[in-house]
Design an enzyme around this catalytic site. Sequence first.
Site, PDB file in Angstrom:
ATOM      1  N   LYS A  86     -10.307  -4.734 -10.183  1.00 50.34           N
ATOM      2  CA  LYS A  86      -9.654  -3.906  -9.228  1.00 50.34           C
ATOM      3  C   LYS A  86     -10.707  -3.242  -8.348  1.00 50.34           C
ATOM      4  CE  LYS A  86      -5.785  -1.033 -10.513  1.00 50.34           C
ATOM      5  NZ  LYS A  86      -5.079  -0.186 -11.473  1.00 50.34           N
TER       6      LYS A  86
HETATM    7  O1  G3P Z   1      -2.516   1.940 -12.025  1.00 48.09           O
HETATM    8  C1  G3P Z   1      -2.657   3.186 -11.510  1.00 48.09           C
HETATM    9  C2  G3P Z   1      -1.460   3.954 -10.958  1.00 48.09           C
HETATM   10  O2  G3P Z   1      -0.339   3.282 -11.584  1.00 48.09           O
HETATM   11  C3  G3P Z   1      -1.491   5.360 -10.920  1.00 48.09           C
HETATM   12  O3  G3P Z   1      -0.222   5.934 -11.421  1.00 48.09           O
HETATM   13  O4  G3P Z   1       1.289   7.760 -12.006  1.00 48.09           O
HETATM   14  O5  G3P Z   1      -1.296   8.243 -11.820  1.00 48.09           O
HETATM   15  O6  G3P Z   1       0.153   7.988  -9.989  1.00 48.09           O
HETATM   16  P1  G3P Z   1      -0.065   7.378 -11.470  1.00 48.09           P
END
Ligand code: G3P
Length: 217
Positions: A86
């Site tokens: 990533k």
């Molecule tokens: O893979 C990372 C992404 O899904 C982040 O999610 O909830 O931290 O915005 P969030």
Amino acid sequence: MKFFIDTANVDEIREASNLGLLDGVTTNPSLLAKEAGRGKSAREMLEEICEIVDGPISAEVTATDYEGMVSQGRDLASIHNNIVVKVPITAAGLQATRSLKKEEIRVNVTLIFSATQALLAAKAGATFVSPFVGRIDDVSNNGMEIVEQIIQIFDNYAIESEVLVASVRHPMHVVEAALMGADIATIPFKVITQLIKHPLTDVGLERFLKDWEKANL
Ligand code: G3P
């Protein structure tokens, strides 16, 4: 639509995997940092995840310069064939994506917040592009609209990069992603459990069992 789980927690990954619906896993530095108390290095945690799920497992670089990203990317890819590197959507990230692709290392370009960023990531050779829908909603924009634009653009040009809907916060993000034809949604464990539940299922099951008991067949 493929289901990935968005976590580095092996208990959650095991439980979701036992449901038979996991096609892959996405991690990021924050998610791995949350598991730091388990006494394992990030590499060991990723190795363990690769043993549980047979599908793409995203592991993110923390370098921000091109050379660092490529070198960390090679190192992460050496953990297991299923590791997808990533990288963030920056100028260095795009350059690293191209180089890693040339070495046949799959790249998931992350932190995407616009259709233009997704298009650039695809042109650089990303296997997956990850728009963060919840974080777009957080700043009073519509995350799923960006996903719709990305899908339309990729369809227009038969672009092969897969649209991986990330930062999923609730079941409606999953429904909308599926309606739009997104390739993948990466879903936190809590939301996966929400997808299973419906109050009418609970009520219906309770009624069936009571009726069965009363009839004493
Ligand atoms: O893979 C990372 C992404 O899904 C982040 O999610 O909830 O931290 O915005 P969030």
